[in-house]
Write an enzyme that holds these catalytic residues in place. Structure first.
Site, PDB file in Angstrom:
ATOM      1  N   TYR A 173     -24.334  48.348  44.781  1.00 11.03           N
ATOM      2  CA  TYR A 173     -24.813  47.670  45.986  1.00 11.03           C
ATOM      3  C   TYR A 173     -23.704  47.289  46.969  1.00 11.03           C
ATOM      4  CZ  TYR A 173     -29.018  47.468  43.136  1.00 11.03           C
ATOM      5  OH  TYR A 173     -30.099  47.819  42.364  1.00 11.03           O
ATOM      6  N   HIS A 199     -33.568  49.745  51.626  1.00 12.42           N
ATOM      7  CA  HIS A 199     -32.803  49.622  50.380  1.00 12.42           C
ATOM      8  C   HIS A 199     -31.350  50.013  50.623  1.00 12.42           C
ATOM      9  CE1 HIS A 199     -36.502  49.141  48.147  1.00 12.42           C
ATOM     10  NE2 HIS A 199     -36.994  50.157  48.826  1.00 12.42           N
TER      11      HIS A 199
END
Ligand code: DQA
Length: 147
Positions: free
Chosen positions: A26, A103
């Site tokens: 991430y 996302h």
């Protein structure tokens, strides 16, 4: 008070840990960094960002209800809620503006269980896999859709 259309940016479960949580997937930017990216992009388009992060599905449902007839669009990274939270699907179905599913990673290229999105059927479109740039891309997409 500004009359700029409001874009509700929603961040779901575990996204408060961004920067610290699995940075190899991430990235090292925090959620505050991503909100700042979205806010700067929105300002350039004459839009206002309102942000909420919650680990509680019900709070996100309430925020979507509160956006009805008040916000011009929703940008939503639901975190793992993406894959099973049908209450969010139904709440989004009752919102009448553009909805961008967002996302950082590309769930379609990861584990099998991430390949289902219950949000995708009610989203205008999805931006996934571009890391933090996705926040700017999502705001640009909203600006185009609202023109
Ligand atoms: C995520 C992808 C989800 O599968 C995961 O559960 C997250 C983050 C992303 O931004 O890449 O928490 O939404």
């Amino acid at each position: 008070m500004s009359n700029a259309p409001i874009v509700l940016l929603l961040s779901g479960v575990n996204l408060n840990l961004l920067g610290d949580r699995e940075p190899e997937i991430y990235g090292t930017s925090t959620l505050a960094d991503h909100v700042a990216t979205a806010t700067a992009a929105a300002e350039a388009h004459g839009l206002t960002i309102e942000h909420l992060q919650s680990n509680a599905e019900s709070e996100l449902v309430d925020a979507i209800h509160g956006a009805r007839r008040r916000c011009a669009a929703i940008i939503f990274n639901p975190g793992a809620f993406t894959h099973y939270a049908w209450s969010l699907h139904d709440a989004l179905a009752a919102f009448d503006g553009p909805i961008i599913e967002l996302h950082l990673s590309n769930p379609a290229a990861r584990e099998e269980w991430r390949k289902t999105s219950v949000v995708a059927p009610v989203a205008t479109g999805t931006i996934a896999g571009f890391g933090g740039d996705g926040y700017r891309l999502a705001v640009d997409a909203v600006a185009t859709l609202l023109k």
